[in-house]
Design a protein around this motif. Structure first.
Motif, short mmCIF file in Angstrom:
data_model
loop_
_atom_site.label_atom_id
_atom_site.label_comp_id
_atom_site.label_asym_id
_atom_site.label_seq_id
_atom_site.Cartn_x
_atom_site.Cartn_y
_atom_site.Cartn_z
N ASP A 56 0.91 -0.96 0.00
CA ASP A 56 -0.02 -0.04 0.02
C ASP A 56 0.80 1.53 -0.05
OD1 ASP A 56 0.85 0.42 2.65
OD2 ASP A 56 -1.03 -0.28 3.45
N ALA A 57 0.22 2.33 0.21
CA ALA A 57 1.07 3.71 0.11
C ALA A 57 2.01 3.96 1.05
CB ALA A 57 0.00 4.79 -0.21
N GLY A 58 1.69 3.26 2.25
CA GLY A 58 2.56 3.25 3.25
C GLY A 58 3.73 2.19 3.34
N GLY A 59 3.69 1.39 2.36
CA GLY A 59 4.77 0.37 2.16
C GLY A 59 4.39 -1.14 2.99
N ALA A 60 3.28 -1.14 3.42
CA ALA A 60 2.75 -2.35 4.23
C ALA A 60 2.37 -3.14 3.16
CB ALA A 60 1.68 -2.02 5.22
N ASN A 61 2.39 -4.67 3.21
CA ASN A 61 2.08 -5.55 2.35
C ASN A 61 0.60 -5.72 2.59
OD1 ASN A 61 4.41 -6.57 1.47
ND2 ASN A 61 4.67 -8.05 3.47
N VAL A 62 -0.18 -5.93 1.32
CA VAL A 62 -1.52 -5.86 1.12
C VAL A 62 -1.90 -7.24 0.98
CG1 VAL A 62 -3.64 -5.48 -0.19
CG2 VAL A 62 -1.79 -3.54 -0.08
N THR A 63 -2.54 -7.88 2.14
CA THR A 63 -2.91 -9.45 2.22
C THR A 63 -4.34 -9.66 2.21
OG1 THR A 63 -2.50 -9.28 4.72
CG2 THR A 63 -0.71 -9.96 3.22
N ASP A 64 -5.32 -8.36 2.15
CA ASP A 64 -6.63 -8.55 2.34
C ASP A 64 -7.32 -8.37 1.00
OD1 ASP A 64 -5.92 -5.89 2.30
OD2 ASP A 64 -7.34 -5.61 4.08
N ALA A 65 -6.85 -8.32 -0.16
CA ALA A 65 -7.34 -8.10 -1.47
C ALA A 65 -7.75 -9.38 -2.10
CB ALA A 65 -6.14 -7.40 -2.29
N VAL A 109 -0.36 -8.33 -19.71
CA VAL A 109 -0.71 -8.85 -18.41
C VAL A 109 -1.23 -7.68 -17.66
CG1 VAL A 109 0.04 -10.09 -16.42
CG2 VAL A 109 1.06 -10.51 -18.45
N ALA A 110 -2.47 -7.95 -17.21
CA ALA A 110 -3.14 -7.14 -16.16
C ALA A 110 -3.37 -7.59 -14.85
CB ALA A 110 -4.52 -6.52 -16.77
N VAL A 111 -2.99 -7.08 -13.76
CA VAL A 111 -3.07 -7.70 -12.56
C VAL A 111 -4.29 -6.61 -11.70
CG1 VAL A 111 -2.00 -7.84 -10.17
CG2 VAL A 111 -0.81 -8.28 -12.17
N LYS A 112 -5.31 -7.28 -11.26
CA LYS A 112 -6.63 -6.40 -11.00
C LYS A 112 -6.46 -6.66 -9.42
CE LYS A 112 -8.66 -6.19 -15.43
NZ LYS A 112 -9.98 -6.07 -15.91
N ILE A 113 -6.49 -5.76 -8.78
CA ILE A 113 -6.48 -5.63 -7.42
C ILE A 113 -8.05 -4.88 -6.91
CG2 ILE A 113 -5.35 -5.03 -5.34
CD1 ILE A 113 -2.89 -4.33 -7.18
N SER A 114 -8.69 -5.88 -6.06
CA SER A 114 -10.08 -5.41 -5.51
C SER A 114 -9.82 -5.39 -4.30
CB SER A 114 -11.08 -6.45 -6.07
OG SER A 114 -11.34 -6.22 -7.30
N ARG A 115 -10.33 -4.07 -3.50
CA ARG A 115 -10.05 -4.12 -2.02
C ARG A 115 -10.69 -2.83 -1.57
NH1 ARG A 115 -4.86 -1.91 1.16
NH2 ARG A 115 -5.13 -2.70 3.18
N GLY A 116 -11.77 -2.82 -0.51
CA GLY A 116 -12.40 -1.80 0.02
C GLY A 116 -13.30 -1.39 -1.01
N GLY A 117 -13.93 -2.15 -1.78
CA GLY A 117 -14.88 -1.65 -2.59
C GLY A 117 -14.44 -1.19 -3.97
N LYS A 118 -12.95 -0.99 -3.95
CA LYS A 118 -12.31 -0.33 -5.12
C LYS A 118 -11.47 -1.44 -6.07
CE LYS A 118 -12.07 4.19 -3.20
NZ LYS A 118 -11.05 5.31 -2.71
N THR A 119 -11.57 -1.12 -7.36
CA THR A 119 -10.62 -1.86 -8.12
C THR A 119 -9.80 -1.16 -8.83
OG1 THR A 119 -12.32 -3.80 -8.29
CG2 THR A 119 -10.49 -3.97 -9.77
N THR A 120 -8.43 -1.62 -8.82
CA THR A 120 -7.32 -0.82 -9.71
C THR A 120 -6.35 -1.79 -10.34
OG1 THR A 120 -5.62 0.73 -9.53
CG2 THR A 120 -5.67 -0.63 -7.72
#
Length: 129
Positions: A56-65, A109-120
């Motif tokens: 994430d923006a703070g450098g923490a691993n995202v493990t809930d997406a 290749v497209a990596v789609k990340i869905s988290r907190g109701g948003k997808t990027t």
């Protein structure tokens, strides 16, 4: 002198092969930084293992997406477009997926990340051999 040059050439070639790394690319996806690694460099026709490190923006691993990977090759004369999708599974702090490229050439290749109701998404291209 020729033997010395040949010896140095062999050392550099062996060092280059021994130092060969995975294919790796770093991309931004909204506020996330995605480091994608494929276990073969260059990726090959057939099965390849993809590892995604998402921070994430703070450098923490995202493990809930929820992470999906879509990979495709555009249509060419005499050949339709090829489109594939796979889910990436969380293993520790990284997401893992298998990509099965059906032929050599450039793949999107497209990596789609869905988290907190948003997808990027993060996009990159690989040249499969």
């Amino acid at each position: 002198m020729k033997r010395l040059v040949l010896a140095f050439t062999m050392v550099f070639l062996v060092a280059g092969v021994a130092g060969a790394k995975d294919f790796e690319v770093t991309k931004k996806a909204g506020d996330y930084t995605v480091v994608a690694k494929i276990d073969k460099n260059p990726p090959i026709n057939g099965e390849n293992n993809l590892t995604l490190d998402i921070k994430d923006a703070g450098g923490a691993n995202v493990t809930d997406a929820k992470v999906k990977v879509e990979y495709s090759m555009p249509a060419m004369p005499g050949m339709p477009a090829m489109n594939y999708k796979t889910e990436a599974e969380l293993k520790g702090s990284e997401y893992k997926a298998k990509l099965n490229f059906s032929m050599s050439g450039p793949w999107n290749v497209a990596v789609k990340i869905s988290r907190g109701g948003k997808t990027t998404q993060a996009k990159f291209t690989v040249d499969v051999r």
